[in-house]
Write a protein that holds these residues in place. Structure first.
Motif, PDB file in Angstrom:
ATOM      1  N   ASN A  36     105.771  63.446 118.484  1.00 18.53           N
ATOM      2  CA  ASN A  36     105.968  63.641 120.015  1.00 18.53           C
ATOM      3  C   ASN A  36     104.920  64.674 120.487  1.00 18.53           C
ATOM      4  OD1 ASN A  36     107.772  61.510 120.339  1.00 18.53           O
ATOM      5  ND2 ASN A  36     109.644  63.179 120.345  1.00 18.53           N
ATOM      6  N   THR A  37     104.389  65.555 120.093  1.00 24.72           N
ATOM      7  CA  THR A  37     103.309  66.512 120.283  1.00 24.72           C
ATOM      8  C   THR A  37     102.327  65.986 120.199  1.00 24.72           C
ATOM      9  OG1 THR A  37     104.653  68.459 119.397  1.00 24.72           O
ATOM     10  CG2 THR A  37     102.279  68.773 119.613  1.00 24.72           C
ATOM     11  N   LEU A  38     101.837  65.029 118.776  1.00 25.30           N
ATOM     12  CA  LEU A  38     100.447  64.576 118.911  1.00 25.30           C
ATOM     13  C   LEU A  38     100.383  63.374 120.110  1.00 25.30           C
ATOM     14  CD1 LEU A  38     100.694  63.736 114.962  1.00 25.30           C
ATOM     15  CD2 LEU A  38      99.141  65.217 116.088  1.00 25.30           C
ATOM     16  N   PHE A  39     101.437  62.705 120.473  1.00 25.55           N
ATOM     17  CA  PHE A  39     101.418  61.614 121.671  1.00 25.55           C
ATOM     18  C   PHE A  39     101.170  62.321 122.712  1.00 25.55           C
ATOM     19  CE2 PHE A  39     104.195  58.154 119.379  1.00 25.55           C
ATOM     20  CZ  PHE A  39     103.247  58.138 118.596  1.00 25.55           C
ATOM     21  N   GLN A  40     101.546  63.500 123.052  1.00 26.38           N
ATOM     22  CA  GLN A  40     101.427  64.302 124.285  1.00 26.38           C
ATOM     23  C   GLN A  40      99.978  64.710 124.410  1.00 26.38           C
ATOM     24  OE1 GLN A  40     104.414  67.456 124.105  1.00 26.38           O
ATOM     25  NE2 GLN A  40     105.800  65.988 124.738  1.00 26.38           N
ATOM     26  N   GLU A  41      99.300  64.909 123.233  1.00 22.62           N
ATOM     27  CA  GLU A  41      97.865  65.374 122.934  1.00 22.62           C
ATOM     28  C   GLU A  41      97.030  64.241 123.071  1.00 22.62           C
ATOM     29  OE1 GLU A  41      98.033  67.840 119.415  1.00 22.62           O
ATOM     30  OE2 GLU A  41      99.089  69.420 120.391  1.00 22.62           O
ATOM     31  N   ASN A  42      97.591  62.954 123.301  1.00 23.66           N
ATOM     32  CA  ASN A  42      96.753  61.889 123.227  1.00 23.66           C
ATOM     33  C   ASN A  42      96.507  61.501 121.736  1.00 23.66           C
ATOM     34  OD1 ASN A  42      96.985  61.140 125.915  1.00 23.66           O
ATOM     35  ND2 ASN A  42      95.788  62.513 126.538  1.00 23.66           N
ATOM     36  N   HIS A  43      96.975  61.895 120.760  1.00 22.52           N
ATOM     37  CA  HIS A  43      96.326  61.211 119.252  1.00 22.52           C
ATOM     38  C   HIS A  43      97.521  60.298 119.184  1.00 22.52           C
ATOM     39  CE1 HIS A  43      93.813  64.691 118.714  1.00 22.52           C
ATOM     40  NE2 HIS A  43      94.781  65.513 119.157  1.00 22.52           N
ATOM     41  N   ILE A  65     109.267  52.887 112.909  1.00 24.12           N
ATOM     42  CA  ILE A  65     108.798  51.740 113.487  1.00 24.12           C
ATOM     43  C   ILE A  65     108.843  52.025 115.030  1.00 24.12           C
ATOM     44  CG2 ILE A  65     109.615  49.553 114.190  1.00 24.12           C
ATOM     45  CD1 ILE A  65     110.674  49.621 110.979  1.00 24.12           C
ATOM     46  N   GLY A  66     109.870  52.790 115.481  1.00 22.65           N
ATOM     47  CA  GLY A  66     109.538  53.043 117.152  1.00 22.65           C
ATOM     48  C   GLY A  66     108.429  53.933 117.415  1.00 22.65           C
ATOM     49  N   PHE A  67     107.915  54.803 116.655  1.00 21.74           N
ATOM     50  CA  PHE A  67     106.518  55.636 116.787  1.00 21.74           C
ATOM     51  C   PHE A  67     105.365  54.590 116.563  1.00 21.74           C
ATOM     52  CE2 PHE A  67     109.291  59.284 115.063  1.00 21.74           C
ATOM     53  CZ  PHE A  67     109.601  59.809 116.487  1.00 21.74           C
ATOM     54  N   ALA A  68     105.409  53.752 115.597  1.00 22.99           N
ATOM     55  CA  ALA A  68     104.311  52.872 115.754  1.00 22.99           C
ATOM     56  C   ALA A  68     104.220  52.076 116.764  1.00 22.99           C
ATOM     57  CB  ALA A  68     104.877  52.051 114.445  1.00 22.99           C
ATOM     58  N   LYS A  69     105.398  51.395 117.368  1.00 22.90           N
ATOM     59  CA  LYS A  69     105.246  50.568 118.432  1.00 22.90           C
ATOM     60  C   LYS A  69     104.753  51.404 119.713  1.00 22.90           C
ATOM     61  CE  LYS A  69     108.780  47.391 117.242  1.00 22.90           C
ATOM     62  NZ  LYS A  69     110.306  46.856 117.361  1.00 22.90           N
ATOM     63  N   GLN A  70     105.249  52.664 119.898  1.00 27.51           N
ATOM     64  CA  GLN A  70     104.978  53.844 120.933  1.00 27.51           C
ATOM     65  C   GLN A  70     103.351  53.788 120.781  1.00 27.51           C
ATOM     66  OE1 GLN A  70     107.783  57.000 120.596  1.00 27.51           O
ATOM     67  NE2 GLN A  70     106.917  57.354 122.477  1.00 27.51           N
ATOM     68  N   ALA A  71     102.789  54.123 119.457  1.00 18.82           N
ATOM     69  CA  ALA A  71     101.244  54.388 119.487  1.00 18.82           C
ATOM     70  C   ALA A  71     100.539  53.106 119.506  1.00 18.82           C
ATOM     71  CB  ALA A  71     101.066  54.564 117.948  1.00 18.82           C
ATOM     72  N   ARG A  72     101.098  51.990 119.076  1.00 12.26           N
ATOM     73  CA  ARG A  72     100.270  50.901 119.456  1.00 12.26           C
ATOM     74  C   ARG A  72     100.181  50.336 120.918  1.00 12.26           C
ATOM     75  NH1 ARG A  72     103.816  47.668 114.494  1.00 12.26           N
ATOM     76  NH2 ARG A  72     102.698  48.730 112.886  1.00 12.26           N
ATOM     77  N   GLU A  73     101.042  50.760 121.675  1.00  9.33           N
ATOM     78  CA  GLU A  73     100.899  50.656 123.247  1.00  9.33           C
ATOM     79  C   GLU A  73      99.819  51.266 123.702  1.00  9.33           C
ATOM     80  OE1 GLU A  73     104.903  51.648 124.897  1.00  9.33           O
ATOM     81  OE2 GLU A  73     105.721  50.057 123.800  1.00  9.33           O
ATOM     82  N   LYS A  74      99.444  52.304 123.119  1.00  7.60           N
ATOM     83  CA  LYS A  74      98.333  53.148 123.684  1.00  7.60           C
ATOM     84  C   LYS A  74      97.086  52.860 122.669  1.00  7.60           C
ATOM     85  CE  LYS A  74     100.684  55.661 126.375  1.00  7.60           C
ATOM     86  NZ  LYS A  74     100.345  55.810 127.894  1.00  7.60           N
ATOM     87  N   GLY A  75      97.028  51.905 122.087  1.00  5.26           N
ATOM     88  CA  GLY A  75      95.878  51.525 121.077  1.00  5.26           C
ATOM     89  C   GLY A  75      95.840  52.216 119.825  1.00  5.26           C
ATOM     90  N   GLY A  76      96.942  52.906 119.472  1.00  9.41           N
ATOM     91  CA  GLY A  76      96.842  53.555 118.098  1.00  9.41           C
ATOM     92  C   GLY A  76      97.820  52.953 117.061  1.00  9.41           C
ATOM     93  N   ASP A  77      98.142  53.699 116.162  1.00  9.09           N
ATOM     94  CA  ASP A  77      99.280  53.212 115.161  1.00  9.09           C
ATOM     95  C   ASP A  77      99.605  54.248 114.463  1.00  9.09           C
ATOM     96  OD1 ASP A  77     100.730  51.479 113.643  1.00  9.09           O
ATOM     97  OD2 ASP A  77      99.117  50.075 112.976  1.00  9.09           O
ATOM     98  N   VAL A  78     101.086  54.036 113.723  1.00 13.00           N
ATOM     99  CA  VAL A  78     101.413  55.149 112.660  1.00 13.00           C
ATOM    100  C   VAL A  78     101.524  54.187 111.306  1.00 13.00           C
ATOM    101  CG1 VAL A  78     103.441  56.466 111.865  1.00 13.00           C
ATOM    102  CG2 VAL A  78     102.974  56.439 114.541  1.00 13.00           C
TER     103      VAL A  78
END
Length: 116
Positions: A36-43, A65-78
């Motif tokens: 969550n910290t990484l996501f808040q830092e836009n990583h 899997i939930g984190f991967a989906k969140q990251a993919r919504e922002k153009g990233g991935d886990v």
């Protein structure tokens, strides 16, 4: 059993999280906080190095899997790296390899982020 540890390292735009010990319902909140910290830092490009992971619970896998989906919504991935065979078999059995990419080398994992 080793204490659960998380180490963070950056490889260009990819954040590498090295996991040690057991990822269970007691230790998982620490990983959740880190991601969550990484996501808040836009990583949003996150690579979890599982080489020293002894165990991962199914709830933890589901959350990944939930984190991967969140990251993919922002153009990233886990993505996962160096998953021990016994843990990989569980991931495969649960069908999570269809959702989570698993890599055997850091170079292939980092290159997969570059491909988008």
């Amino acid at each position: 059993m080793k204490d659960f540890r998380i180490e963070r390292d950056a490889r260009g735009d990819v954040q590498v999280i090295r996991l040690t010990g057991s990822l269970d319902m007691y230790s998982f909140p620490r990983l959740e906080t880190q991601i969550n910290t990484l996501f808040q830092e836009n990583h949003y490009a996150v690579l979890l190095d599982c080489r020293d992971l002894d165990y991962i619970g199914s709830a933890g896998l589901g959350a990944l899997i939930g984190f991967a989906k969140q990251a993919r919504e922002k153009g990233g991935d886990v993505k996962l790296l160096n998953v021990p065979e016994r843990i990989f078999k569980i991931i495969e059995l649960l069908g999570f390899t269809k959702v989570l990419q698993v890599h055997n080398t850091e170079a292939s994992a980092l290159a997969s982020f570059a491909k988008g």
